[in-house]
Design an enzyme around this catalytic site. Sequence first.
Site, PDB file in Angstrom:
ATOM      1  N   ARG A   1      35.809  39.942  30.318  1.00  0.00           N
ATOM      2  CA  ARG A   1      36.182  39.043  29.215  1.00  0.00           C
ATOM      3  C   ARG A   1      35.043  38.936  28.195  1.00  0.00           C
ATOM      4  O   ARG A   1      34.796  37.866  27.636  1.00  0.00           O
ATOM      5  CB  ARG A   1      36.575  37.659  29.712  1.00  0.00           C
TER       6      ARG A   1
ATOM      7  N   GLU B   1      41.770  35.052  43.437  1.00  0.00           N
ATOM      8  CA  GLU B   1      42.058  36.313  42.755  1.00  0.00           C
ATOM      9  C   GLU B   1      41.454  37.507  43.496  1.00  0.00           C
ATOM     10  O   GLU B   1      40.864  38.398  42.900  1.00  0.00           O
ATOM     11  CB  GLU B   1      41.564  36.261  41.305  1.00  0.00           C
TER      12      GLU B   1
ATOM     13  N   ARG C   1      33.258  27.250  43.089  1.00  0.00           N
ATOM     14  CA  ARG C   1      34.318  27.082  42.079  1.00  0.00           C
ATOM     15  C   ARG C   1      35.628  26.606  42.703  1.00  0.00           C
ATOM     16  O   ARG C   1      36.005  27.040  43.799  1.00  0.00           O
ATOM     17  CB  ARG C   1      34.526  28.377  41.307  1.00  0.00           C
TER      18      ARG C   1
ATOM     19  N   ARG D   1      51.038  26.380  39.823  1.00  0.00           N
ATOM     20  CA  ARG D   1      49.609  26.745  39.791  1.00  0.00           C
ATOM     21  C   ARG D   1      48.734  25.584  39.325  1.00  0.00           C
ATOM     22  O   ARG D   1      47.596  25.452  39.781  1.00  0.00           O
ATOM     23  CB  ARG D   1      49.442  27.966  38.877  1.00  0.00           C
TER      24      ARG D   1
ATOM     25  N   ASP E   1      43.996  27.703  33.147  1.00  0.00           N
ATOM     26  CA  ASP E   1      42.991  28.744  32.980  1.00  0.00           C
ATOM     27  C   ASP E   1      42.545  28.878  31.525  1.00  0.00           C
ATOM     28  O   ASP E   1      42.903  29.857  30.871  1.00  0.00           O
ATOM     29  CB  ASP E   1      43.570  30.081  33.487  1.00  0.00           C
TER      30      ASP E   1
ATOM     31  N   GLU F   1      33.566  23.166  33.994  1.00  0.00           N
ATOM     32  CA  GLU F   1      33.346  24.538  33.519  1.00  0.00           C
ATOM     33  C   GLU F   1      34.136  24.768  32.237  1.00  0.00           C
ATOM     34  O   GLU F   1      35.363  24.604  32.211  1.00  0.00           O
ATOM     35  CB  GLU F   1      33.783  25.539  34.602  1.00  0.00           C
TER      36      GLU F   1
ATOM     37  N   GLU G   1      38.362  34.204  25.658  1.00  0.00           N
ATOM     38  CA  GLU G   1      39.379  35.014  26.323  1.00  0.00           C
ATOM     39  C   GLU G   1      40.785  34.742  25.771  1.00  0.00           C
ATOM     40  O   GLU G   1      41.509  35.658  25.407  1.00  0.00           O
ATOM     41  CB  GLU G   1      39.344  34.737  27.831  1.00  0.00           C
TER      42      GLU G   1
ATOM     43  N   TRP H   1      51.775  35.541  38.546  1.00  0.00           N
ATOM     44  CA  TRP H   1      50.568  34.788  38.191  1.00  0.00           C
ATOM     45  C   TRP H   1      50.770  33.283  38.039  1.00  0.00           C
ATOM     46  O   TRP H   1      49.812  32.536  37.834  1.00  0.00           O
ATOM     47  CB  TRP H   1      49.946  35.362  36.911  1.00  0.00           C
TER      48      TRP H   1
HETATM   49  C1  GCU Z   1      40.526  34.188  34.442  1.00  0.00           C
HETATM   50  C2  GCU Z   1      40.013  35.467  33.867  1.00  0.00           C
HETATM   51  C3  GCU Z   1      39.342  36.325  34.908  1.00  0.00           C
HETATM   52  C4  GCU Z   1      38.296  35.515  35.647  1.00  0.00           C
HETATM   53  C5  GCU Z   1      38.907  34.241  36.201  1.00  0.00           C
HETATM   54  C6  GCU Z   1      37.868  33.306  36.805  1.00  0.00           C
HETATM   55  O1  GCU Z   1      41.616  34.415  35.283  1.00  0.00           O
HETATM   56  O2  GCU Z   1      41.068  36.163  33.262  1.00  0.00           O
HETATM   57  O3  GCU Z   1      38.752  37.423  34.256  1.00  0.00           O
HETATM   58  O4  GCU Z   1      37.753  36.257  36.681  1.00  0.00           O
HETATM   59  O5  GCU Z   1      39.531  33.535  35.162  1.00  0.00           O
HETATM   60  O6  GCU Z   1      37.540  32.334  36.144  1.00  0.00           O
HETATM   61  O7  GCU Z   1      37.405  33.529  37.903  1.00  0.00           O
END
Ligand code: GCU
Length: 661
Positions: free
Chosen positions: A148, A273, A306, A323, A352, A374, A380, A523
Site C-alpha cells: 500500500r 489475513e 493488532r 466483519r 478497514d 491506529e 490506500e 472479504w
Molecule cells: C488492509 C490492507 C492490507 C493490510 C491490512 C492490515 O486490509 O489492504 O494491505 O495488510 O489492512 O492492516 O493488516
Amino acid sequence: MSETSSPEVHPAWLPPSAFRALGSRRVHVEASGPLADTVRAEVARACALFGGNASSPPAAADLILTLAAVPSSGSGDGFLLARRGAATIVIADGPAGLLHGLFEVVRRGEAAFAPDLADERHEPALGLRVLDHWDNVDVHPVMGQVERGYAGGSIFWHHGRLRNDLTRVRDYARLLAATGINAVTVNNVNVHRSETHLLTDRLGEVAAIASTLRPYGIRLHLAINFAAPVILGDLPTADPLDDRVRRWWRETTDRVFATIPDFGGYLVKADSEGQPGPFTYGRTHADGANMLAAALAPHDAPVRWRAFVYNHRQDWRDRSTDRARAAHDHFAPLDGQFSGNVILQVKHGPMDFQTREPVSPVLFAMPRTRVAVELQVTQEYTGQQRHVCYLPPMWSGVLAFRPDGDSGPALAERLSTRTPGGGVLSAVANVGDDPFWTGHPLAQANLYAVGRLAWSPGRDPAAILDEWITLTFPDAPRQALHDLMADSWLTYEQYTAPLGVGFMVRPGHHYGPDVDGYEYTPWGTYHFADRDGIGVDRTTATGTGFTSQYPHPWSERYESPATCPDELLLFFHHVPYTHVLHSGTTVIQHIYDTHFAGAERVADMRARWADLAGTIDPAVHARVTERLAEQLRSAEEWRDQINTYFHRKSGIPDAKGRTIH
Ligand code: GCU
C-alpha cells in the site's frame, strides 16, 4: 539491481528558509549528550546559512536551549518556551525535549523572539507516537517493496537488502522529529520469510537503521512473525505456552536489546489475513501477546498487538456475519487478561481505513487494557496519493469522539490518561523513495499533521495545515493553498462510496470505482444494494447487532435512522432509496448531488492550482498538476459509475435532470 536515489530530494517542511529566524540570531545550547549534539549541529547549520552565532555566551544570547535543573519524571519530551530578559529560552525536561523545543522555535519563526512571548509549557499528550512502515525487504510479488505504498520504493530496503546509503533515513528522522513523532516500525505487519530474519541473523541491518534514526530521538520497532521460532527452523512449534517457545522469544529478545539497547518494541499482526497466530495452537490472543510481553518486560518495552482480526473467508450469502463486529467479538472478552506492557493496537474504524467509518467501539470497550489507535496516513482507500485528500479532519473527529456522549472525555484523553507513559498513537506511513517523499507533494501534509496531532490531539487541523503550508511553501499564497486542501477529504468522500457504506473500489489494489467489486467476495465488505435500497443493517433489532457494541448513548443513536448521522446512515442501516435524510434530501438524490458536486469541486481545484503557477517551486507545481489531472479523470469516473449504477438499480431519475449514462 542498482540503487537509484534522486539527487534532488524535496526538503518538505524543513526548507532552509524555515531556519531564518533562528539562524540569524545568537544562540547558546547548554547541554551535552547525543541529542544535544544534534541540536547543536542544527543550530550551527542554521547560523552558517543566515549569519547568526551558534556558540554565543549565554549573557549575549537571543536564544538559550537548556535542560531543566531537575529532570522531569515523565518522558523528557516536554519543554518550557519562555522569555527571560532579552532572550527566548527553551528549558527542556530531558534531551528529547531539547530537540522538540528547537523545532518549536523553528515553527514559530520570528514570533519565537517576540519580546512579549508568554510562558508556554509544551508536552505531548501521547507518549508513543509511532509510524508503522509497511515496507518489505524483498520485493513482494503482488505488493511490491512497500505494501500500500504510493511513493516509490522503501527508504530502508532495496530489492532484498538494506540500502547502502541511509542519508534519506537520516533526513526522514529529522523531518519526523520536527513533527513530534518518536518511533518508527521499519517493516510490514505482513512479515514474510526474509523479514522474519530481521529479528535474528539480519539484526545487523536493523541496528544500522536504528543508529541512523537515533540522533533525532526516533526509536526503532520491528514487526515480528508469530511463527518465527518455526520459520527460522529452531523449533517445531510456536505455541505461546510451550516453554521452549517462551525461552526462544526471551533469548532472541535479549539479543535484540544487546545489539540495539534502545530498541522500541514489537508489532504483531496475528491470526489475521493469513498471518500465523495463537489460534493455530488453540491459544488466545492474550496468551500470544503475553508471551511476547514477558520477553520484552525486562527491557521495559511494549508489544503492540493488532486487533485487526476477522474472517476473511466469509460466505457472502451469510448476512449475519459482520466483519465490523469482529475485533470487538474477539478482544473485548479478553479485557483484563493482557500484561501491562501489551498495547492493543486498534484501527480507528471497525472495518478497514475507509473514507468514512464510525469510531471502533474496541477503542473504549476495554478499560483494563492499554489501547492504541491506529490511523492510516498512506492513502490506500483515500486516493492513493494521486488525489489530494487532507486527512486530519477525519483523524481529529476520531480523537475528539466522546464514547460516553457529549459530556464525557474525548477518546484522545482516555487513551492518554489511562495509559502509563501517556498513550499511543500509531499511523501507517505514506513515505517512499520518491523525491517528494510522498508521491503527491501535498500528501506531505498528512505526514506532518499526524505527528502534530499525536503530540496534541486537540489541535485544529486547519491550523496545522496553515503551519505546514507556511513552512513548506513560504512564498505561496497561503489562503489559496489552504482553500484547496482543507476540505479535500470531504470532496473525496463526495465522489466515492456514499453515506458511510464504504469500499466500492477495485478489488486487490483498491483504486478507482467498482461498485460490486467486493459484493460477492469472501472479504465481508458489502453494500447490499438492490432495486429498493442500500446499506448494511447493523442494528440490534433487525440486523447484525453491531450497534450494541457501543455504550449508551451511541448504541441508541446509531440504532435508529432517525438519530443516526447522515454520513454514517448506510454503515448502520439498509434503507430505501427514497429515505429522506436529515439534510432533507432523499438517499438517491444525495448520491446524485454529491457525485456531481464532488467532481465539480475537483475541476475547480485543478483550475485554482493552475493559478498558483509561479508562486510554487516549478517541480512541485508540475507534479501536482499531473496528479490533479488524474484526480479529475478518476473523480469523473467515480461520478459516472456510481450515478449510473444507482440509476439503473433504482430506476429513479435525477431530480435535476443531469446526464447519467
Ligand atoms: C488492509 C490492507 C492490507 C493490510 C491490512 C492490515 O486490509 O489492504 O494491505 O495488510 O489492512 O492492516 O493488516
